[in-house]
Design a protein around this motif. Structure first.
Motif, PDB file in Angstrom:
ATOM      1  N   GLY A  77      -9.387  -5.049   5.689  1.00  0.00           N
ATOM      2  CA  GLY A  77     -10.312  -4.166   4.303  1.00  0.00           C
ATOM      3  C   GLY A  77      -9.828  -3.373   2.589  1.00  0.00           C
ATOM      4  N   TRP A  78      -8.305  -3.319   3.228  1.00  0.00           N
ATOM      5  CA  TRP A  78      -7.819  -2.787   1.941  1.00  0.00           C
ATOM      6  C   TRP A  78      -7.751  -4.578   0.594  1.00  0.00           C
ATOM      7  N   THR A  87      -0.851  -1.911  -6.713  1.00  0.00           N
ATOM      8  CA  THR A  87      -2.315  -2.638  -7.474  1.00  0.00           C
ATOM      9  C   THR A  87      -2.223  -4.057  -7.222  1.00  0.00           C
ATOM     10  N   ARG A 147       1.049  -1.069   0.300  1.00  0.00           N
ATOM     11  CA  ARG A 147      -0.179   0.049   0.137  1.00  0.00           C
ATOM     12  C   ARG A 147       1.365   1.478  -0.112  1.00  0.00           C
ATOM     13  N   LYS A 184     -10.266  -6.416   0.235  1.00  0.00           N
ATOM     14  CA  LYS A 184     -11.661  -6.641   0.806  1.00  0.00           C
ATOM     15  C   LYS A 184     -11.653  -4.922  -1.272  1.00  0.00           C
ATOM     16  N   SER A 185     -11.329  -4.421  -1.149  1.00  0.00           N
ATOM     17  CA  SER A 185     -11.497  -2.989  -1.660  1.00  0.00           C
ATOM     18  C   SER A 185     -10.266  -3.238  -2.917  1.00  0.00           C
ATOM     19  N   GLN A 186     -10.331  -4.304  -3.129  1.00  0.00           N
ATOM     20  CA  GLN A 186      -8.899  -4.653  -4.396  1.00  0.00           C
ATOM     21  C   GLN A 186      -9.663  -5.992  -5.195  1.00  0.00           C
TER      22      GLN A 186
END
Length: 894
Positions: free
Chosen positions: A177-178, A143, A138, A180-182
């Motif tokens: 959480g991050w 990504t 991050r 999940k966003s990926q």
């Protein structure tokens, strides 16, 4: 024949710990985002669902490689995730030896003594290593795709117990959480982690439930359970997790004997129980809430008892050194004499006494009563005790826990343990102190640390792989005979040592805990052959029908009546028999009775010394009792490329200062020198002896001068060349190198050396004659000219001389053409023969007598010079020589 595949060059490699879990696998993939050109090396896993998942998907998606596919020498940067311990990455061990290797580490486990030194080390006490790597990803604003995000999420979910472990941190939630966003797919993770138990696993779970027992360890309930099976139990950790959930267990240690290994899975929901620290002591690892270990060469009972000892010492430890030690300690200063030590220990009834630096309380050694008594009996009471005190010992700080004390006193067999505060000695703990405390709580003692317990591991598979079939059959027959007679049979010494080293050695020594001579006689009845018995020493030599020699000894204890004496023999156990041996590496025994075939017995730390490549004596008076052990120490040091240990080297120097070599008989020195000359590189041994002053201690005339070192160097080369040719006759290395050792010593002085070495008159006469022949040959060869001197002249110079003398001349010569022609003599000329013999001369009417030798020698010279190639030409020349020589005889008579 197919060409082997070319190894892949891999400047950067990423890997994780052996027996990888999802966190390790996910961490490797995460690291590959930070090191995009790296090769991923999967370390293997024993979890079935993980293995299937990895094979079906990860190998294809993330291009993992097997270690055997890469060139280890090409690795410049090693990236390790989810561990820092060297012992947990055995699959890439060759890479760790690379010169200039850089190491980067990403881990969430506690520090350990086994941690690798690293150029970069990111260690955080988070719930998973993957979360640490996600933070790095991050930070670089990288990504992930769906597959990557799901795999990394799987690692975090597993290692945090789906965020249910106390070790879970906000960083783990943030990372998830991050992810999940990926695009992390939570359903896939749920399917993998919510694996339903198979019928076999349900059976295993029932066995764990049935065998579970709860123990109160310093106020904390701990459940221990176990199963035993001959095959691997897949997903053992999952079964243990189910057990915790079903029974609401806070702390569990599950032991599974699967084949020849014990697998330990530990889980803890209590912050006071750090299962990672406990499993690390068993050779495994993990973190405070989840950990595992795999233990070899121990039984379930032994591992269970080791765990109890670790529980008592690491879970709310209540007993520390301060409550055990005796204070103030009785001490003796290092400048005192051996006789002072005997008097002090006798007065206070001590078995050992700490030695402190004069005028201080800094402990610098330990002196044993037994050692001091033996030294006094050898007339060494007036020697400074610092010369023979033990300098290799452990000490503990006053706040050390009980298990640390047990490891040293019971595990390492150190009878007395100094307790220090900084450098100052403040007390001691003796074996008696510890045992008295443990009498009421024997469960605290691990089985592996019980006093007098033999350290044994089974190396049967190693034996079967490294020994020839005929030797295995001999061992089997000897063990079976031992069972028939009711005696324990061991093979001991160098034979066992060389099995561990992977070196060939067919010199078999057996020790019998019974009557060695009777055993030898019955052994011959069983296998055939003959026996040579030596009742005085209670030993026998068996010569089997195929010529194999087997030395058989009764387990015995030797003691020496005075320094450098031959030993007196008494009956004893195998432990005492091993204690009489020269060095720890030769004090190993191997059981060969059928019930315990292959069990290695190591009372004195031999395996450790072999691993550390160290030569170490068993007691501090070893060289006083037998100074020839100094020569053996050097021989083994150079043969195995080991190093003589520090304390052992000090004892060697002490023995030399006491001039003990002067008390040795010449024949014993000669015997050891002959063994040295049979080594691959005797000069390395002789050089070490010169360095320590041993050559001159044997006799001042044997000092290795520059010229002698040069000739010995050349002799080693020439000897190696001759051995490679497999020529006859075999030579005596002792005679060859002795010529080099004594080069330049005059005739009258030479006899002084031979008398010191107790050579027989015949041996001395042969050596003197050989030296004279060499001297004469050197004079004759001085006039040798390349292309002008005939080979027949070289033949007449060299032919009367033994091969040792010819090789010496070859080594001594500085002219290349002479060395080349000598080699031609050795390889061709000396094997030439003529086609005429004495019978032919007799048929020609020549009267037998000295004239025959003269004629045949001249024929040989003519053949070497290519003047008589055929039998007809040789007969014609013989006729002519007989007439010529007869005429000369008549003229001389008239």
């Amino acid at each position: 024949m197919s060409t082997p595949p070319k190894k892949l060059l891999a400047p950067t490699v990423i890997t994780a710990h052996a027996n990888a879990d999802f966190d390790a696998l996910a961490g490797m993939v995460a690291a590959s985002k930070l090191y995009p050109d790296a090769v991923l090396i999967f370390p293997g896993s024993q979890e079935k669902n993980l293995r299937n998942f990895f094979i079906q998907s990860t190998t294809y998606l993330f291009n993992f490689k097997a270690f055997k596919e890469i060139d280890p020498k090409s690795v410049e940067l090693l990236v390790v995730v989810d561990t820092r311990q060297r012992s947990r990455i055995p699959h890439v061990r060759p890479v760790l030896d690379n010169e200039g290797l850089r190491i980067h580490l990403y881990d969430h486990h506690p520090d350990s003594d086994d941690d690798l030194p690293a150029e970069k080390s990111i260690v955080k006490p988070w719930g998973s290593s993957t979360a640490i790597l996600v933070a790095e990803i991050r930070e670089r604003e990288l990504t992930l795709n769906v597959e990557e995000a799901t795999l990394l999420g799987l690692g975090i979910y597993e290692d945090t117990g789906s965020f249910g472990f106390n070790t879970t941190t906000p960083h783990d939630f943030s990372a998830a959480g991050w992810l999940k966003s990926q695009g992390m797919d939570i359903e896939v993770i749920s399917d993998l982690l919510s694996h339903e138990l198979s019928a076999e696993q349900v059976t295993n779970l029932g066995e764990l439930l049935q065998n579970a027992s709860s123990y109160d360890i310093h106020g904390i309930d701990i459940v221990i359970t176990e199963i035993s099976t001959d095959k691997f139990v897949p997903d053992f950790a999952l079964i243990v997790h189910k057990l915790m959930d079903m029974e609401n267990i806070k702390v569990v240690f599950a032991l599974g004997r699967m084949g020849d290994r014990i697998h330990v899975v530990a889980r803890s929901k209590n912050p006071d129980v750090n299962v990672g620290q406990i499993c690390s002591s068993l050779g495994g690892g993990g973190h405070i809430a989840a950990a595992s270990a795999t233990v070899k060469d121990k039984t379930l009972a032994e591992v269970r008892d080791d765990l109890f000892a670790l529980f008592y010492s690491q879970i709310n430890p209540q007993i520390i050194v301060d409550s055990l030690m005796s204070r103030p300690p009785v001490v003796i200063e290092s400048d005192k004499l051996m006789s002072d030590a005997v008097e002090l220990m006798t007065r206070y009834g001590l078995k050992d006494v700490p030695v402190v630096a004069t005028g201080t309380m800094e402990c610098v050694g330990i002196m044993g009563h037994k050692t001091a008594d033996k030294a006094a009996s050898h007339g060494l009471g007036g020697v400074n005790l610092s010369e023979y005190m033990s300098r290799k010992f452990d000490m503990v700080e006053v706040k050390t826990d009980l298990y640390g004390v047990m490891e040293i006193i019971l595990g390492n067999r150190q009878r007395m343990l100094p307790v220090v505060d900084g450098k100052e000695l403040i007390g001691v703990i003796t074996r008696t102190d510890l045992m008295n405390m443990l009498i009421d709580e024997p469960a605290r003692i691990p089985v592996s640390l019980l006093p007098d317990r033999r350290r044994e591991r089974n190396i049967a598979s190693m034996i079967n792989n490294r020994l020839p079939k005929n030797m295995l059959n001999i061992l089997k027959a000897a063990g079976e005979l031992g069972d028939e007679l009711g005696w324990e049979i061991y093979t001991v010494g160098g034979f066992v040592r060389d099995i561990l080293l992977g070196r060939p050695n067919l010199d078999l020594d057996l020790v019998v805990e019974g009557d060695g001579i009777e055993f030898a006689e019955k052994f011959v009845e069983k296998l055939g052959g003959r026996v040579q018995a030596h009742p005085k020493f209670k030993t026998a030599v068996v010569i089997l029908e195929d010529g194999q020699r087997v030395d058989v000894a009764t387990a015995r204890l030797e003691y020496y009546e005075y320094p450098a004496a031959l030993p007196t023999v008494e009956l004893s156990s195998v432990k005492m028999d091993l204690y009489r041996r020269d060095f720890t590496i030769n004090a190993l025994a191997l059981r060969i009775n059928p019930g315990r075939y292959g069990q290695l017995v190591d009372f004195f730390g031999a395996e450790r010394d072999i691993k550390n490549r160290t030569i170490r004596v068993l007691h501090s008076l070893s060289f006083v009792e037998d100074p020839t052990r100094i020569l053996r120490a050097i021989r083994f040091e150079r043969r195995f490329d080991f190093q003589i240990g520090g304390q052992t080297m000090r004892l060697i120097k002490n023995a030399l200062n006491l001039e003990l070599f002067s008390k040795l008989s010449g024949s014993r020195v000669t015997h050891e020198l002959q063994w040295i000359m049979n080594e691959e590189d005797p000069l390395a041994c002789l050089g070490r002896m010169q360095e320590l002053g041993i050559m001159e201690a044997i006799h001042p005339l044997l000092k290795l001068t520059k010229d002698r070192i040069h000739i010995l160097t050349e002799l080693v080369k020439v000897h190696s060349w001759y051995k490679l040719l497999y020529l006859e006759p075999e030579i005596s290395p002792w005679k060859l190198y002795f010529l080099g050792m004594t080069m330049g010593i005059k005739r009258d002085q030479f006899s002084k050396v031979t008398k010191r070495l107790f050579l027989t008159q015949k041996e001395e006469r042969e050596l003197v004659q050989l030296r004279n022949m060499i001297g004469d040959a050197l004079m004759k060869l001085m006039g040798w000219r390349e292309g002008k001197s005939k080979l027949s002249r070289l033949y007449t110079i060299l032919h009367p001389m033994p091969v040792e003398g010819v090789l010496f001349l070859m080594a001594r010569s500085k002219k290349e053409h002479i060395r080349r022609n000598i080699s031609q003599y050795l390889t061709r000329l000396r094997y030439l023969s003529i086609d005429v013999n004495g019978k032919d001369l007799q048929e020609m009417g020549i009267e037998p007598g000295p004239i025959y030798a003269v004629i045949l020698e001249k024929l040989m010279v003519a053949k070497i010079d290519d003047r008589v190639d055929t039998r007809a030409a040789q007969l014609k020349m013989a006729k002519r020589l007989s007439v010529s020589l007869s005429s000369k005889e008549e003229n001389a008579t008239n």
